[in-house]
Design an enzyme around this catalytic site. Structure first.
Site, PDB file in Angstrom:
ATOM      1  N   GLU A 260       0.220  -0.117 -19.834  1.00  0.00           N
ATOM      2  CA  GLU A 260      -0.658  -0.910 -20.708  1.00  0.00           C
ATOM      3  C   GLU A 260      -1.201  -2.176 -20.058  1.00  0.00           C
ATOM      4  O   GLU A 260      -2.177  -2.735 -20.547  1.00  0.00           O
ATOM      5  CB  GLU A 260       0.048  -1.269 -22.026  1.00  0.00           C
ATOM      6  CG  GLU A 260       1.132  -2.322 -21.862  1.00  0.00           C
ATOM      7  CD  GLU A 260       1.370  -3.172 -23.105  1.00  0.00           C
ATOM      8  OE1 GLU A 260       0.813  -2.874 -24.166  1.00  0.00           O
ATOM      9  OE2 GLU A 260       2.116  -4.159 -22.987  1.00  0.00           O
ATOM     10  N   ASN A 261      -0.557  -2.653 -18.966  1.00  0.00           N
ATOM     11  CA  ASN A 261      -1.016  -3.881 -18.301  1.00  0.00           C
ATOM     12  C   ASN A 261      -1.516  -3.610 -16.882  1.00  0.00           C
ATOM     13  O   ASN A 261      -1.593  -4.521 -16.058  1.00  0.00           O
ATOM     14  CB  ASN A 261       0.105  -4.916 -18.222  1.00  0.00           C
ATOM     15  CG  ASN A 261       0.723  -5.242 -19.562  1.00  0.00           C
ATOM     16  OD1 ASN A 261       1.851  -4.870 -19.837  1.00  0.00           O
ATOM     17  ND2 ASN A 261      -0.031  -5.925 -20.405  1.00  0.00           N
TER      18      ASN A 261
ATOM     19  N   HIS B 213      -1.571  -3.481 -25.725  1.00  0.00           N
ATOM     20  CA  HIS B 213      -2.708  -3.841 -24.864  1.00  0.00           C
ATOM     21  C   HIS B 213      -3.659  -2.665 -24.626  1.00  0.00           C
ATOM     22  O   HIS B 213      -4.578  -2.758 -23.803  1.00  0.00           O
ATOM     23  CB  HIS B 213      -2.221  -4.396 -23.524  1.00  0.00           C
ATOM     24  CG  HIS B 213      -1.754  -5.821 -23.625  1.00  0.00           C
ATOM     25  ND1 HIS B 213      -2.627  -6.873 -23.788  1.00  0.00           N
ATOM     26  CD2 HIS B 213      -0.515  -6.356 -23.645  1.00  0.00           C
ATOM     27  CE1 HIS B 213      -1.935  -8.006 -23.870  1.00  0.00           C
ATOM     28  NE2 HIS B 213      -0.640  -7.716 -23.786  1.00  0.00           N
TER      29      HIS B 213
ATOM     30  N   HIS C 174       7.559   0.759 -27.888  1.00  0.00           N
ATOM     31  CA  HIS C 174       6.922  -0.476 -27.446  1.00  0.00           C
ATOM     32  C   HIS C 174       7.022  -1.502 -28.576  1.00  0.00           C
ATOM     33  O   HIS C 174       6.274  -1.436 -29.559  1.00  0.00           O
ATOM     34  CB  HIS C 174       5.458  -0.154 -27.111  1.00  0.00           C
ATOM     35  CG  HIS C 174       4.808  -1.209 -26.288  1.00  0.00           C
ATOM     36  ND1 HIS C 174       5.015  -1.335 -24.940  1.00  0.00           N
ATOM     37  CD2 HIS C 174       3.969  -2.222 -26.615  1.00  0.00           C
ATOM     38  CE1 HIS C 174       4.318  -2.356 -24.473  1.00  0.00           C
ATOM     39  NE2 HIS C 174       3.677  -2.910 -25.481  1.00  0.00           N
TER      40      HIS C 174
ATOM     41  N   HIS D 241       7.500  -3.669 -23.626  1.00  0.00           N
ATOM     42  CA  HIS D 241       6.695  -4.737 -24.212  1.00  0.00           C
ATOM     43  C   HIS D 241       7.178  -6.158 -23.909  1.00  0.00           C
ATOM     44  O   HIS D 241       6.350  -7.020 -23.660  1.00  0.00           O
ATOM     45  CB  HIS D 241       6.522  -4.582 -25.733  1.00  0.00           C
ATOM     46  CG  HIS D 241       5.752  -5.706 -26.365  1.00  0.00           C
ATOM     47  ND1 HIS D 241       4.398  -5.905 -26.149  1.00  0.00           N
ATOM     48  CD2 HIS D 241       6.136  -6.723 -27.182  1.00  0.00           C
ATOM     49  CE1 HIS D 241       3.998  -6.975 -26.833  1.00  0.00           C
ATOM     50  NE2 HIS D 241       5.028  -7.491 -27.446  1.00  0.00           N
TER      51      HIS D 241
ATOM     52  N   HIS E 219       8.726  -7.250 -21.330  1.00  0.00           N
ATOM     53  CA  HIS E 219       8.668  -7.495 -19.883  1.00  0.00           C
ATOM     54  C   HIS E 219       9.962  -8.094 -19.339  1.00  0.00           C
ATOM     55  O   HIS E 219      10.003  -8.544 -18.191  1.00  0.00           O
ATOM     56  CB  HIS E 219       7.477  -8.382 -19.493  1.00  0.00           C
ATOM     57  CG  HIS E 219       6.146  -7.716 -19.647  1.00  0.00           C
ATOM     58  ND1 HIS E 219       5.015  -8.101 -18.945  1.00  0.00           N
ATOM     59  CD2 HIS E 219       5.743  -6.681 -20.428  1.00  0.00           C
ATOM     60  CE1 HIS E 219       3.992  -7.339 -19.286  1.00  0.00           C
ATOM     61  NE2 HIS E 219       4.406  -6.474 -20.196  1.00  0.00           N
TER      62      HIS E 219
HETATM   63 FE   LIG Z   1       3.271  -5.142 -21.495  1.00  0.00          FE
HETATM   64 FE   LIG Z   2       2.888  -4.824 -25.011  1.00  0.00          FE
END
Ligand SMILES: [Fe+2]
Ligand SMILES: [Fe+2]
Length: 260
Positions: A39-40, A68, A152, A177, A179
Site C-alpha cells: 500500500e505504500n 492507502h 490492516h 498498517h 509499520h
Molecule cells: Fe502502511
Molecule cells: Fe495503512
C-alpha cells in the site's frame, strides 16, 4: 509448506529491500509462497502498476493493500486487471477489485487462499470486517484449508480479537498498517499463527518510513508538512510461517527483520 509475509513496502527503499532480500529469504527458508503488503510502495503513498510490477518481479506472488489504496489513481488498473492484487474485503460489494483470491502453489498440487481485510477502529469507515471475513473464510475453505489473512488495522485490540475470532478457521492472521513490528508472534489453540503487526519494509531511520524532521515539526506546530520517504537503515520486515499441508494449521511462526 512455508510462506513469507512482507510488511508494508515503503517507497523505493522498500522496493529495493524486497528485490534484494526476498530472493535470498526464499532460498534460505525454502519458501513456497510470498505475500507482501504494497500500500505504500509508490513514493510512500499508494501503489501503481509499475511498483506492483517491481514487487512481483522480486518473487512476490500476491500483493495486499490497505487504507492507502486510493492514493495513486493508476491503482484502478490493478483493481480491474491484476488478479494477484487484493484490496480490503470490507468495501461495499460494487467497488472494483477483490478482497481475497485462491492461488496455486508453484510446483505442488496445493492451493493457498489470501484474504485482505481492514479494521475500523481509528480507521476510515468500512463494512464490518468480522462478519464479512467469517463468510468469506467459509467460502474459501471449500477450496483450500491453507488460508493467509492480512488484517490492516490500527488498534491492537481489534487485531487480536479478529484473529482470535478466526482461530482454527485460517492458517495465519498477520497485522499490517502501524509499520511497527510487534513481538507477540504465537500460535493460538485452534492452530492459527498470529502476529499483531509485521512492521514495514523500507528506511528505518525515520518515523514510520518518512523523514524525521518534518514529522517532528508537524507535532510541534500543527502545520501541514511534506513527508518525504526517508533513506537510511533499510530493512525488510515480515514473518515466515510454516503450515501443515493437510490440516492448514500453523506449525511455526517466526518474525523477520533483515537489513539490506
Ligand atoms: Fe502502511
Ligand atoms: Fe495503512
Amino acid at each position: 509448506m512455508k510462506i513469507l509475509f512482507i510488511g508494508d513496502i515503503v517507497g523505493e527503499p522498500g522496493r529495493r529491500a524486497v528485490k534484494t532480500l526476498a530472493p535470498k529469504l526464499r532460498e534460505q527458508h525454502a519458501l513456497d509462497f510470498v505475500i507482501a503488503n504494497g500500500e505504500n510502495s509508490a513514493g510512500g503513498s499508494g501503489i501503481t502498476p509499475r511498483t506492483a510490477g517491481e514487487i512481483f518481479s522480486a518473487g512476490v506472488d500476491v500483493i495486499t493493500s490497505g487504507d492507502h489504496l486510493w492514493d495513486q489513481k493508476e491503482v484502478m488498473e490493478l483493481l480491474t486487471n491484476e488478479k494477484r492484487f487484493l484490496r480490503p474485503l470490507n468495501y461495499p460489494a460494487d467497488v472494483p477489485g477483490r478482497g481475497s483470491g485462491v492461488f496455486e502453489i508453484p510446483n505442488s498440487k496445493l492451493k493457498i487462499a489470501v484474504l485482505n481485510a481492514q479494521g475500523r477502529t481509528f480507521m476510515p469507515p468500512l463494512e464490518n470486517p468480522f462478519l464479512l471475513a467469517a463468510d468469506e473464510v467459509m467460502r474459501l475453505r471449500g477450496q483450500t484449508k491453507i488460508i493467509f489473512v492480512d488484517f490492516h488495522a490500527e488498534a491492537t485490540s481489534e487485531k487480536i480479537a479478529f484473529a482470535r475470532f478466526l482461530d482454527g478457521q485460517v492458517s495465519a492472521v498477520v497485522g499490517t498498517h502501524t509499520h511497527v513490528q510487534t513481538a507477540d508472534e504465537q500460535i493460538f489453540p485452534g492452530g492459527t499463527a498470529y502476529l499483531t503487526d509485521a512492521g514495514f519494509s523500507g528506511p528505518h531511520e525515520s518515523v514510520l518510513g518518512r523523514d524525521i524532521e518534518p514529522v517532528i515539526k508537524r507535532f510541534l506546530t500543527g502545520m501541514p508538512q511534506r513527508f518525504e520517504v526517508a533513506k537510511n537503515a533499510v530493512r525488510l520486515h515480515g514473518a515466515v510461517i510454516e503450515i501443515d499441508d493437510a490440516s492448514g494449521k500453523a506449525i511455526k511462526i517466526q518474525r523477520v527483520s533483515e537489513a539490506i
